[in-house]
Scaffold this motif. Structure first.
Motif, PDB file in Angstrom:
ATOM      1  N   VAL A  31      40.818  14.177 -12.250  1.00 37.41           N
ATOM      2  CA  VAL A  31      40.861  13.570 -11.109  1.00 37.41           C
ATOM      3  C   VAL A  31      42.126  12.909 -10.697  1.00 37.41           C
ATOM      4  O   VAL A  31      42.735  13.096  -9.634  1.00 37.41           O
ATOM      5  CB  VAL A  31      39.609  12.531 -10.910  1.00 37.41           C
ATOM      6  N   SER A  32      42.750  11.990 -11.486  1.00 40.07           N
ATOM      7  CA  SER A  32      44.063  11.187 -11.266  1.00 40.07           C
ATOM      8  C   SER A  32      45.363  12.263 -11.326  1.00 40.07           C
ATOM      9  O   SER A  32      45.870  12.186 -10.251  1.00 40.07           O
ATOM     10  CB  SER A  32      44.306  10.089 -12.243  1.00 40.07           C
ATOM     11  N   PHE A  33      45.433  12.935 -12.084  1.00 39.69           N
ATOM     12  CA  PHE A  33      46.573  13.941 -12.375  1.00 39.69           C
ATOM     13  C   PHE A  33      46.517  15.263 -11.723  1.00 39.69           C
ATOM     14  O   PHE A  33      47.304  15.721 -11.013  1.00 39.69           O
ATOM     15  CB  PHE A  33      47.008  14.008 -13.959  1.00 39.69           C
ATOM     16  N   GLY A  34      45.411  15.821 -12.044  1.00 37.79           N
ATOM     17  CA  GLY A  34      45.024  17.008 -11.665  1.00 37.79           C
ATOM     18  C   GLY A  34      44.938  17.226 -10.140  1.00 37.79           C
ATOM     19  O   GLY A  34      45.620  17.962  -9.322  1.00 37.79           O
ATOM     20  N   LEU A  35      44.364  16.336  -9.582  1.00 37.52           N
ATOM     21  CA  LEU A  35      43.796  16.343  -7.812  1.00 37.52           C
ATOM     22  C   LEU A  35      45.261  15.591  -7.535  1.00 37.52           C
ATOM     23  O   LEU A  35      45.343  16.010  -6.226  1.00 37.52           O
ATOM     24  CB  LEU A  35      42.599  15.714  -7.719  1.00 37.52           C
ATOM     25  N   GLY A  36      45.715  14.644  -7.835  1.00 43.45           N
ATOM     26  CA  GLY A  36      46.668  13.850  -7.473  1.00 43.45           C
ATOM     27  C   GLY A  36      48.220  14.557  -7.378  1.00 43.45           C
ATOM     28  O   GLY A  36      48.959  14.343  -6.683  1.00 43.45           O
ATOM     29  N   VAL A  51      45.138  10.551   5.530  1.00 43.02           N
ATOM     30  CA  VAL A  51      46.045  10.719   4.530  1.00 43.02           C
ATOM     31  C   VAL A  51      45.659  11.848   4.003  1.00 43.02           C
ATOM     32  O   VAL A  51      44.558  12.280   3.957  1.00 43.02           O
ATOM     33  CB  VAL A  51      45.657   9.197   3.583  1.00 43.02           C
ATOM     34  N   PRO A  52      46.483  12.614   3.383  1.00 42.34           N
ATOM     35  CA  PRO A  52      46.220  13.857   2.691  1.00 42.34           C
ATOM     36  C   PRO A  52      45.407  13.518   1.419  1.00 42.34           C
ATOM     37  O   PRO A  52      45.573  12.439   0.762  1.00 42.34           O
ATOM     38  CB  PRO A  52      47.557  14.476   2.282  1.00 42.34           C
ATOM     39  N   LEU A  53      44.497  14.490   0.946  1.00 45.31           N
ATOM     40  CA  LEU A  53      43.629  14.196  -0.280  1.00 45.31           C
ATOM     41  C   LEU A  53      44.271  13.924  -1.320  1.00 45.31           C
ATOM     42  O   LEU A  53      44.073  12.957  -2.299  1.00 45.31           O
ATOM     43  CB  LEU A  53      42.575  15.432  -0.199  1.00 45.31           C
ATOM     44  N   PRO A  54      45.530  14.637  -1.976  1.00 41.93           N
ATOM     45  CA  PRO A  54      46.130  14.231  -3.003  1.00 41.93           C
ATOM     46  C   PRO A  54      46.809  12.932  -3.307  1.00 41.93           C
ATOM     47  O   PRO A  54      46.445  12.384  -4.049  1.00 41.93           O
ATOM     48  CB  PRO A  54      47.289  15.236  -3.310  1.00 41.93           C
ATOM     49  N   PHE A  55      47.333  12.401  -2.092  1.00 41.05           N
ATOM     50  CA  PHE A  55      47.952  11.063  -1.968  1.00 41.05           C
ATOM     51  C   PHE A  55      46.599   9.916  -2.130  1.00 41.05           C
ATOM     52  O   PHE A  55      46.703   9.034  -2.771  1.00 41.05           O
ATOM     53  CB  PHE A  55      48.360  10.758  -0.666  1.00 41.05           C
ATOM     54  N   TRP A  56      45.463  10.455  -1.505  1.00 38.21           N
ATOM     55  CA  TRP A  56      44.307   9.435  -1.718  1.00 38.21           C
ATOM     56  C   TRP A  56      43.757   9.493  -2.767  1.00 38.21           C
ATOM     57  O   TRP A  56      43.518   8.279  -3.558  1.00 38.21           O
ATOM     58  CB  TRP A  56      43.088   9.739  -0.415  1.00 38.21           C
ATOM     59  N   MET A  57      43.670  10.566  -3.477  1.00 38.05           N
ATOM     60  CA  MET A  57      43.054  10.619  -4.968  1.00 38.05           C
ATOM     61  C   MET A  57      44.071   9.802  -6.014  1.00 38.05           C
ATOM     62  O   MET A  57      43.720   9.317  -6.933  1.00 38.05           O
ATOM     63  CB  MET A  57      42.841  11.949  -5.388  1.00 38.05           C
ATOM     64  N   GLN A  59      45.906   7.299  -5.319  1.00 40.58           N
ATOM     65  CA  GLN A  59      46.162   5.805  -4.892  1.00 40.58           C
ATOM     66  C   GLN A  59      44.819   5.348  -5.007  1.00 40.58           C
ATOM     67  O   GLN A  59      44.840   4.045  -5.549  1.00 40.58           O
ATOM     68  CB  GLN A  59      46.695   5.845  -3.493  1.00 40.58           C
ATOM     69  N   GLN A  60      43.887   5.893  -4.426  1.00 38.91           N
ATOM     70  CA  GLN A  60      42.303   5.147  -4.603  1.00 38.91           C
ATOM     71  C   GLN A  60      41.279   6.125  -4.989  1.00 38.91           C
ATOM     72  O   GLN A  60      40.524   5.184  -6.200  1.00 38.91           O
ATOM     73  CB  GLN A  60      42.054   5.140  -3.025  1.00 38.91           C
ATOM     74  N   GLY A  61      41.379   7.237  -5.092  1.00 37.90           N
ATOM     75  CA  GLY A  61      40.176   7.934  -5.818  1.00 37.90           C
ATOM     76  C   GLY A  61      40.152   8.029  -7.268  1.00 37.90           C
ATOM     77  O   GLY A  61      38.939   7.813  -7.853  1.00 37.90           O
ATOM     78  N   ALA A  62      41.331   7.972  -7.870  1.00 36.25           N
ATOM     79  CA  ALA A  62      41.241   7.783  -9.456  1.00 36.25           C
ATOM     80  C   ALA A  62      40.692   6.458  -9.760  1.00 36.25           C
ATOM     81  O   ALA A  62      39.959   6.353 -10.727  1.00 36.25           O
ATOM     82  CB  ALA A  62      42.656   7.951  -9.977  1.00 36.25           C
ATOM     83  N   ILE A  63      40.907   5.415  -9.185  1.00 36.26           N
ATOM     84  CA  ILE A  63      40.618   3.946  -9.347  1.00 36.26           C
ATOM     85  C   ILE A  63      39.069   3.908  -9.334  1.00 36.26           C
ATOM     86  O   ILE A  63      38.182   3.557  -9.967  1.00 36.26           O
ATOM     87  CB  ILE A  63      41.097   2.820  -8.518  1.00 36.26           C
TER      88      ILE A  63
END
Length: 88
Positions: A31-36, A51-57, A59-63
């Motif tokens: 989730v953090s490295f692959g998607l981001g 916000v583009p999905l990779p940036f969101w993942m 910054q926020q999604g991985a947390i």
């Protein structure tokens, strides 16, 4: 209970624990490295808000996923503890 039987149960318990940790950490890494990072170019067209999905993942999604994985770990470890009779 014999010492050998207790040692086998302890080894089984830690194998189950380490296996669960490995799976959950692999999910978080994806989730953090692959998607981001790794899949950033193909996923850039998808937006969450402005916000583009990779940036969101990254910054926020991985947390958020990490917090969900903490609760998942606690729930699954309760089951493993009960299975090996080391629960409270």
């Amino acid at each position: 209970m014999s010492k050998q039987k207790m040692d086998e149960r302890a080894i089984g318990y830690w194998k189950a624990n380490i296996s669960l940790i490995g799976i959950l950490m692999a999910i978080w890494a994806f989730v953090s490295f692959g998607l981001g990072y790794l899949l950033a170019n193909p996923l850039n067209g998808i937006h969450i808000g402005n916000v583009p999905l990779p940036f969101w993942m990254a910054q926020q999604g991985a947390i958020i996923v990490f917090v969900i994985l903490i609760f998942t770990y606690a729930k699954l470890m309760d089951g493993i503890d009960a299975k090996f009779d080391v629960n409270e």
